[in-house]
Structure formats: C-alpha cells, structure tokens
Scaffold this active site. Structure first.
Site, PDB file in Angstrom:
ATOM      1  N   ARG A  25       4.016   0.256   9.063  1.00 43.09           N
ATOM      2  CA  ARG A  25       4.845  -0.903   8.706  1.00 43.09           C
ATOM      3  C   ARG A  25       6.009  -1.091   9.668  1.00 43.09           C
ATOM      4  O   ARG A  25       6.628  -2.164   9.682  1.00 43.09           O
ATOM      5  CB  ARG A  25       5.376  -0.745   7.297  1.00 43.09           C
ATOM      6  CG  ARG A  25       4.280  -0.501   6.263  1.00 43.09           C
ATOM      7  CD  ARG A  25       4.852  -0.083   4.934  1.00 43.09           C
ATOM      8  NE  ARG A  25       3.816   0.402   4.016  1.00 43.09           N
ATOM      9  CZ  ARG A  25       3.344   1.637   4.011  1.00 43.09           C
ATOM     10  NH1 ARG A  25       3.809   2.523   4.889  1.00 43.09           N
ATOM     11  NH2 ARG A  25       2.408   1.994   3.155  1.00 43.09           N
ATOM     12  N   ARG A  47       8.248   6.526  -2.894  1.00 47.40           N
ATOM     13  CA  ARG A  47       8.313   6.556  -1.431  1.00 47.40           C
ATOM     14  C   ARG A  47       8.942   5.296  -0.861  1.00 47.40           C
ATOM     15  O   ARG A  47       9.656   5.337   0.139  1.00 47.40           O
ATOM     16  CB  ARG A  47       6.922   6.774  -0.833  1.00 47.40           C
ATOM     17  CG  ARG A  47       6.959   7.654   0.407  1.00 47.40           C
ATOM     18  CD  ARG A  47       5.579   7.946   0.938  1.00 47.40           C
ATOM     19  NE  ARG A  47       5.067   6.846   1.716  1.00 47.40           N
ATOM     20  CZ  ARG A  47       5.397   6.611   2.996  1.00 47.40           C
ATOM     21  NH1 ARG A  47       6.232   7.414   3.612  1.00 47.40           N
ATOM     22  NH2 ARG A  47       4.902   5.596   3.641  1.00 47.40           N
ATOM     23  N   ASN A 100       0.823  -1.217   0.000  1.00 44.67           N
ATOM     24  CA  ASN A 100       0.000   0.000   0.000  1.00 44.67           C
ATOM     25  C   ASN A 100       0.855   1.264   0.000  1.00 44.67           C
ATOM     26  O   ASN A 100       0.639   2.178   0.787  1.00 44.67           O
ATOM     27  CB  ASN A 100      -0.935  -0.006   1.216  1.00 44.67           C
ATOM     28  CG  ASN A 100      -2.078   0.966   1.077  1.00 44.67           C
ATOM     29  OD1 ASN A 100      -2.492   1.292  -0.035  1.00 44.67           O
ATOM     30  ND2 ASN A 100      -2.583   1.450   2.195  1.00 44.67           N
ATOM     31  N   PRO A 160       3.132 -12.644  -8.633  1.00 47.33           N
ATOM     32  CA  PRO A 160       2.558 -11.602  -7.752  1.00 47.33           C
ATOM     33  C   PRO A 160       1.526 -10.761  -8.491  1.00 47.33           C
ATOM     34  O   PRO A 160       1.767 -10.304  -9.609  1.00 47.33           O
ATOM     35  CB  PRO A 160       3.778 -10.742  -7.383  1.00 47.33           C
ATOM     36  CG  PRO A 160       4.986 -11.553  -7.751  1.00 47.33           C
ATOM     37  CD  PRO A 160       4.567 -12.444  -8.868  1.00 47.33           C
ATOM     38  N   LYS A 177       0.518 -11.248  -1.687  1.00 52.58           N
ATOM     39  CA  LYS A 177       1.243 -10.485  -2.702  1.00 52.58           C
ATOM     40  C   LYS A 177       2.721 -10.336  -2.356  1.00 52.58           C
ATOM     41  O   LYS A 177       3.607 -10.584  -3.185  1.00 52.58           O
ATOM     42  CB  LYS A 177       0.597  -9.111  -2.871  1.00 52.58           C
ATOM     43  CG  LYS A 177       1.469  -7.995  -3.386  1.00 52.58           C
ATOM     44  CD  LYS A 177       1.943  -8.226  -4.805  1.00 52.58           C
ATOM     45  CE  LYS A 177       2.714  -7.005  -5.325  1.00 52.58           C
ATOM     46  NZ  LYS A 177       3.911  -6.666  -4.566  1.00 52.58           N
ATOM     47  N   ASP A 235      -0.609  -7.385  -8.081  1.00 52.60           N
ATOM     48  CA  ASP A 235      -0.881  -6.122  -7.404  1.00 52.60           C
ATOM     49  C   ASP A 235      -1.870  -5.323  -8.246  1.00 52.60           C
ATOM     50  O   ASP A 235      -2.465  -5.847  -9.183  1.00 52.60           O
ATOM     51  CB  ASP A 235       0.422  -5.342  -7.205  1.00 52.60           C
ATOM     52  CG  ASP A 235       0.962  -4.862  -8.543  1.00 52.60           C
ATOM     53  OD1 ASP A 235       0.710  -5.531  -9.548  1.00 52.60           O
ATOM     54  OD2 ASP A 235       1.606  -3.805  -8.578  1.00 52.60           O
TER      55      ASP A 235
END
Length: 287
Positions: free
Chosen positions: A173, A124, A119, A235, A218, A237
DNA sequence: AGCCAGGCCCAAC
DNA sequence: GTTGGGCATGGC
C-alpha cells in the site's frame, strides 16, 4: 487544563461510535472513556450519565470542530425510527449499536486510512496509522502520558519515497499512499472539500474519489460516508457480506443485489444503516 | 501452521 | 464489463 461538558446527550455511546469501524485513532481507557486525536487536537472523551465530557478542549474548540465531528446536530432517534419502520429486520442491529453516530472526519486522513484498510485487519490498520503519525505527523504535545501526533499532511507524504515508509509496515500500500498524496496535493484541498457539498451527488463524488490509486469501490464508499457527508454510501466489505447473508439471505457474492436493496430500503441514510449492521456483525455472537 | 483481514491493481478474457 | 491471480504484513 480545560474541559467542556455537554448535557442531555442522546443517541450517543462511545464504544458504539469508536468501535464501529469508521475511525482508527481512538483508544479505550480503563474507565470506559476514549482518548484520541482528530483535527490536530488530542482529547479524552467520557460519558457520565447523559453528560459528554471532552477533556483538553475549549468551548471554541467545540464550536469550531467537535460539534461537527460528533454530528451533534443530527437527530439519530428520528433516523433509527425511520429505519425500523422501513425494514423489520434491522431493528436488532440497531438495538446492538443504538449509540452509533457518523463522525464527520477529515478527508485527507480518511482517504489514507481506508487505503491502508484494504485487505488488512483492524488492529494492524491502527498500528500502521499510528506509525505514520509518529514518523511523519506534526507533534501536538504530551497528553495523558504520551506524545501525541497529528495525522501527516498530504504535502509531507507526497515528499516521501516508499523506502521512507518501510518503518510503517504498509506493505504494497505504500506506493498507493505516495501516489495518492501527490495526486491530492496536485488537485488541492479545495477540490476535495467541495465534494462535501449537498449539491455534489453521490455518483459524482464516487467517480472523483475513485481516481485515487488504492481507492476501489469499497474504499471509495467509506471515504464518501465518513468524510464527504454522503450518507447514502453503503460500503460492503467481508463483514457486510456476512451480515447481509445472515439477516437478509443474500449470497455473499451478490454485492449488486445488496447495494440495490440498501438503496431501495434505507435510501438516503443507507450508510447509517450500514454502520448498525457492521457493528452488529462484528460484535454480536450470532445464533 | 495456515487462513484471513473493512480490497485493489492489472492483465486477460 | 467482468473475472482471477498476485499481493505485504501480521493477527489470530
């Protein structure tokens, strides 16, 4: 300063390799080369014609690390031919990212990098990871005008609190990272390294990696594909949902259907197909 | 300004 | 076993 040169490199494009979402510590220079850190080594990688130039590396470095890292002993031409033969649609995605290679990355760094990726957006993610390295990684030395840092060890991160991680702007996180660091150090490097083995199945590796906090389906698939040599991992996403809808007509919520299709169509190289598709969707202006 | 990003955790069905 | 709300932060 040492450098090594490899001639007659095939199926190798730096932008494709470093910009297909598998890694976060490589940055493009003005001349099209890339500078980054992997395996505690800071290097610059350039392609001139068919020659790959790795600056700040010795031939020993190459044999010990970079050969596997760049997956030099895999014939991507053969894989691409097989994918094209198996599926008429993927050809245009392959055309777009024909020089992609799957990097063989370090397990611990990959686990943490993809926990951070959840997310989050790629600029970033890269910032968070560099901040982690600068704050808690071992100093490698100066290279090309910057102090370079290794990725912090699991032991180091396991010793921290979430307050220590505030400067890295990891948000919620941070606690996942510390808990996973503690779990990783408890289980030990060997426990994870063994998951690389050809005798360890995708399912087995998936279950074990999924025990780590912050690692859902994921992220687990990314870890399997990018650091555990499970090339059948696929994966999915938000970008993959878009491209699977766009190229194959899947409803974006039909993840199960996409996984089944990938497994049946792309088989044991589904993860490589995934890289072409991901790169295509992120970089190609679609019609 | 507001939506979104390489989703996951956890509680409530 | 599946579904949905909440979530730090900042890119765009």
């Amino acid at each position: 300063m040492s450098r090594i040169v490899l001639d007659e490199v095939k199926d190798f494009n730096l932008e494709h390799i470093f910009d297909c979402g598998q890694c976060f510590r490589w940055n493009a220079e003005d001349d099209g080369s890339y500078t980054g850190v992997a395996g505690g080594r800071a290097v610059n990688v350039a392609l001139s014609g068919k020659s790959l130039v790795i600056d700040n590396a010795t031939s020993d470095d190459f044999e010990e690390f970079w050969r596997d890292y760049f997956d030099m002993d895999t014939d991507y031409g053969k894989i691409k031919d097989a994918l094209r033969a198996q599926d008429p649609v993927i050809g245009k995605a392959i055309d777009e990212g024909e020089g992609i290679r799957l990097l063989d990355q370090e397990i611990w760094e990959t686990i943490i990098s993809f926990i951070i990726s959840a997310n989050n957006n790629i600029p970033r993610i890269k910032g968070c990871i560099e901040s982690l390295c600068e704050n808690f990684g071992e100093k490698i030395g100066r290279y090309r005008g910057k102090t370079r840092y290794a990725f912090p060890t699991a032991q180091k991160l396991a010793s921290l609190t979430t307050d220590d991680l505030v400067p890295c702007r990891l948000g919620y996180r941070a606690k996942y990272i510390i808990n996973t660091a503690k779990m990783y150090t408890k289980l030990g490097d060997k426990y994870f390294e063994e998951l690389k083995g050809e005798d360890v199945s995708y399912e087995d590796a998936f279950k074990k990696i999924s025990q780590l906090q912050g690692v859902g389906p994921k992220v687990a698939n990314c870890i399997l594909l990018f650091s555990l040599k499970k090339r059948d991992a696929f994966p999915i996403d938000v970008w993959m949902k878009k491209v699977m809808n766009h190229l194959y007509g899947f409803e974006e919520e039909d993840v199960k259907g996409m996984e089944k299709f990938a497994s049946e169509t792309f088989g044991d190289v589904a993860g490589i197909a995934q890289q072409y598709l991901f790169y295509y969707m992120r970089n190609k202006a679609l019609d």
